[in-house]
Motif scaffolding. Structure first.
Motif, PDB file in Angstrom:
ATOM      1  N   THR A  33       0.821  -1.213   0.000  1.00  0.00           N
ATOM      2  CA  THR A  33       0.000   0.000   0.000  1.00  0.00           C
ATOM      3  C   THR A  33       0.849   1.254   0.000  1.00  0.00           C
ATOM      4  OG1 THR A  33      -0.181   0.147   2.418  1.00  0.00           O
ATOM      5  CG2 THR A  33      -1.824  -1.196   1.260  1.00  0.00           C
ATOM      6  N   LYS A  34       2.165   1.114   0.201  1.00  0.00           N
ATOM      7  CA  LYS A  34       3.066   2.266   0.267  1.00  0.00           C
ATOM      8  C   LYS A  34       3.968   2.309  -0.962  1.00  0.00           C
ATOM      9  CE  LYS A  34       5.121   2.961   4.174  1.00  0.00           C
ATOM     10  NZ  LYS A  34       5.911   2.717   5.378  1.00  0.00           N
ATOM     11  N   GLU A  35       4.105   3.482  -1.551  1.00  0.00           N
ATOM     12  CA  GLU A  35       5.004   3.650  -2.703  1.00  0.00           C
ATOM     13  C   GLU A  35       6.465   3.649  -2.254  1.00  0.00           C
ATOM     14  OE1 GLU A  35       6.574   4.426  -6.523  1.00  0.00           O
ATOM     15  OE2 GLU A  35       4.618   3.685  -5.933  1.00  0.00           O
ATOM     16  N   VAL A  36       6.741   4.319  -1.135  1.00  0.00           N
ATOM     17  CA  VAL A  36       8.113   4.452  -0.649  1.00  0.00           C
ATOM     18  C   VAL A  36       8.273   3.630   0.626  1.00  0.00           C
ATOM     19  CG1 VAL A  36       9.816   6.072   0.249  1.00  0.00           C
ATOM     20  CG2 VAL A  36       8.309   6.767  -1.605  1.00  0.00           C
ATOM     21  N   GLN A  37       9.303   2.809   0.655  1.00  0.00           N
ATOM     22  CA  GLN A  37       9.607   1.991   1.827  1.00  0.00           C
ATOM     23  C   GLN A  37      11.105   2.037   2.063  1.00  0.00           C
ATOM     24  OE1 GLN A  37       7.028  -1.582   2.259  1.00  0.00           O
ATOM     25  NE2 GLN A  37       6.752  -1.243   0.072  1.00  0.00           N
TER      26      GLN A  37
END
Length: 77
Positions: A33-37
């Motif tokens: 669900t997150k673009e940046v990790q």
């Protein structure tokens, strides 16, 4: 300038490594669900799956997000 399919994103890798300098560990739980990790532990020049391990594109490590800041604050405050 576009991304090369065989080159790591230096800004992403350096941001990730800076997280280690502040005490953050690699995160091996991928959140789709997150673009940046930033602290995800597996990155490559392109997204791929190798032996059941999902590698994100190294440009996805570029920024420090709220969970990174919270982790740093837990260690240093």
């Amino acid at each position: 300038m576009g991304r090369s399919s065989d080159a790591f994103d230096y800004q992403g890798i350096l941001t990730h490594e800076f997280g280690h300098l502040t005490g953050l560990a690699d995160n091996f739980v991928l959140d789709f669900t997150k673009e940046v990790q930033t602290m995800y532990g597996y990155a490559s020049p392109t997204s791929k799956v190798v032996n059941g391990v999902y590698y994100i594109e190294s440009y996805q490590l570029r920024s420090i997000e709220a969970d990174d800041i919270a982790g740093k604050n837990a260690l240093w405050n």
